[in-house]
Design an enzyme around this catalytic site. Structure first.
Site, PDB file in Angstrom:
ATOM      1  N   VAL A  21       0.876  -1.186  -0.167  1.00 37.64           N
ATOM      2  CA  VAL A  21      -0.110  -0.057   0.070  1.00 37.64           C
ATOM      3  C   VAL A  21       1.028   1.328  -0.167  1.00 37.64           C
ATOM      4  CG1 VAL A  21      -1.685   1.417   1.654  1.00 37.64           C
ATOM      5  CG2 VAL A  21      -1.920  -0.884   1.212  1.00 37.64           C
ATOM      6  N   ASP A 126      -8.551 -17.237   9.158  1.00 32.82           N
ATOM      7  CA  ASP A 126      -9.654 -18.112   8.986  1.00 32.82           C
ATOM      8  C   ASP A 126     -10.437 -18.296   7.588  1.00 32.82           C
ATOM      9  OD1 ASP A 126      -9.658 -17.576  11.790  1.00 32.82           O
ATOM     10  OD2 ASP A 126     -11.119 -16.086  11.673  1.00 32.82           O
ATOM     11  N   LYS A 212      -3.240 -51.160  13.622  1.00 29.90           N
ATOM     12  CA  LYS A 212      -3.106 -49.744  13.446  1.00 29.90           C
ATOM     13  C   LYS A 212      -2.772 -48.967  14.518  1.00 29.90           C
ATOM     14  CE  LYS A 212      -5.160 -45.370  11.161  1.00 29.90           C
ATOM     15  NZ  LYS A 212      -3.840 -44.821  10.856  1.00 29.90           N
TER      16      LYS A 212
HETATM   17  O1  F6P Z   1      -9.977 -14.447  13.392  1.00 31.98           O
HETATM   18  C1  F6P Z   1      -8.660 -14.856  13.743  1.00 31.98           C
HETATM   19  C2  F6P Z   1      -8.582 -15.672  14.923  1.00 31.98           C
HETATM   20  O2  F6P Z   1      -7.285 -16.059  15.122  1.00 31.98           O
HETATM   21  C3  F6P Z   1      -9.719 -16.848  15.062  1.00 31.98           C
HETATM   22  O3  F6P Z   1      -9.229 -17.831  14.386  1.00 31.98           O
HETATM   23  C4  F6P Z   1      -9.499 -17.152  16.473  1.00 31.98           C
HETATM   24  O4  F6P Z   1     -11.061 -17.621  17.160  1.00 31.98           O
HETATM   25  C5  F6P Z   1      -9.746 -15.735  17.189  1.00 31.98           C
HETATM   26  O5  F6P Z   1      -9.028 -14.834  16.138  1.00 31.98           O
HETATM   27  C6  F6P Z   1      -8.871 -15.368  18.538  1.00 31.98           C
HETATM   28  O6  F6P Z   1      -9.097 -14.196  18.708  1.00 31.98           O
HETATM   29  P1  F6P Z   1      -8.245 -13.526  19.893  1.00 31.98           P
HETATM   30  O7  F6P Z   1      -6.811 -13.409  19.423  1.00 31.98           O
HETATM   31  O8  F6P Z   1      -8.939 -12.204  20.207  1.00 31.98           O
HETATM   32  O9  F6P Z   1      -8.066 -14.414  21.049  1.00 31.98           O
END
Ligand code: F6P
Length: 317
Positions: A21, A126, A212
């Site tokens: 950016v 995510d 297994k």
């Molecule tokens: O949205 C990203 C993330 O890392 C999610 O995967 C997770 O549930 C959340 O944020 C964790 O949030 P914090 O860092 O506020 O605990």
């Protein structure tokens, strides 16, 4: 367009996006004002002018050099008005927001109240942003989790144990599904699909009779807790289990080449869009093509296609 503001959340690749950016803006003689601590910093006026050199040596760093926070105040009318005042006081002609659904929803809310254009760049481990194939940070998160998983496999096979590994992703099974397939795991529990614990345990017991010796089950945090699944598996099969919660390590680490390249493309594209007079959009990737979506779409849930990977995991076990 003379001066734009930039605020971010954190995940691997965000620094590479900041660099893109700032340097694309500099190329067009546009100044960039870095806003520290996300929306909280926008409210409190924590700003600093960034030039080409302020972003040297950050392309390979995880996290965000701008720091970030979850702002409670931004959810209030008072907080948002203070944010608008910072925009006005700093003569910003536009704002770029880099982050996940929360940050981009904030951008949408702000766009409804202010006249300057806002462009969002999806960055979250995510990979749950509507209409976007890949968000910055998701590929690194999968690779970080996979690296940890490979280490767990060493002890899992040596000790002949069942490991239940919980990964992040909120309500989205992207990390879980990718890690399970790339890591050769036996089972994956994701929010997008149902599971039957009795059936899973039956397969484990049958496999155990055939000789297994170890299993790795990936659990997406949005579906279940690793500790609960571990207890159920032990109760039903009487086999030893161990649970591991990978947690925030997935949000850190050196960004992969994929994330750095995505960050370069998204970051540059966002500035070009703003220069062209586009407003209140977020950028994305669709079949490797850069696209834009209206910011109001950010509230829609992403449709995750799970079937192919899900089937493959079972066939390849
Ligand atoms: O949205 C990203 C993330 O890392 C999610 O995967 C997770 O549930 C959340 O944020 C964790 O949030 P914090 O860092 O506020 O605990």
């Amino acid at each position: 367009m003379k001066k734009i503001g930039l605020l971010t959340r954190d995940c691997a690749g965000v620094n590479a996006a900041i660099r893109a950016v700032v340097r694309t803006a500099a190329f067009h003689n546009i100044e960039v004002v870095g806003i520290f601590h996300g929306y909280e910093g926008l409210i409190n006026g924590e700003v600093k002018l960034f030039d080409r050199r302020s972003v040297s040596g950050i392309i390979n760093l995880g996290g965000t050099i701008l720091k970030t926070s979850r702002s409670i105040k931004f959810r209030t009318e008072e907080g948002r008005n203070m944010a608008l005042k910072t925009i006005k006081d700093n003569n910003l002609d536009g704002l770029i927001v880099i982050g996940g659904n929360g940050s981009l929803s904030g951008a949408y809310v702000l766009s409804e109240k202010c006249s300057i254009p806002i462009i969002g760049i999806p960055a979250t481990i995510d990979n749950d942003v509507y209409g976007v194939d890949m968000t910055i940070g998701a590929d690194t998160a999968v690779n970080v989790a996979l690296d940890a998983l490979d280490k767990i496999r060493d002890t899992s096979t040596s000790l002949e144990r069942i490991f239940i590994v919980e990964v992040m992703g909120r309500e989205c099974g992207y990390i879980a599904l990718n890690v399970a397939l790339a890591g050769g795991c036996e089972e994956v529990l994701i929010p997008e699909a149902d599971y039957n614990i009795e059936k899973i345990c039956e397969e484990i017991t049958e496999g155990n009779i055939r000789g297994k010796i170890s299993w790795i089950i990936i659990v997406a945090e949005g579906k279940a807790k690793a500790a609960d699944i571990a207890k159920q598996v032990t109760d039903i099969t009487s086999l030893q289990t161990r649970e591991v919660v990978l947690g925030h390590i997935q949000r850190g680490g050196r960004p992969t080449a994929f994330d750095r390249i995505l960050a370069a493309r998204y970051g540059s594209f966002a500035v070009e869009l703003m220069k062209k007079g586009e407003k209140n959009k977020y950028v994305g990737l669709n079949n490797d093509k850069l696209i834009t979506l209206p910011l109001k779409n950010i509230v829609k849930p992403k449709d995750i296609k799970v079937n192919d990977y899900y089937k493959l995991i079972k066939i390849l076990t």
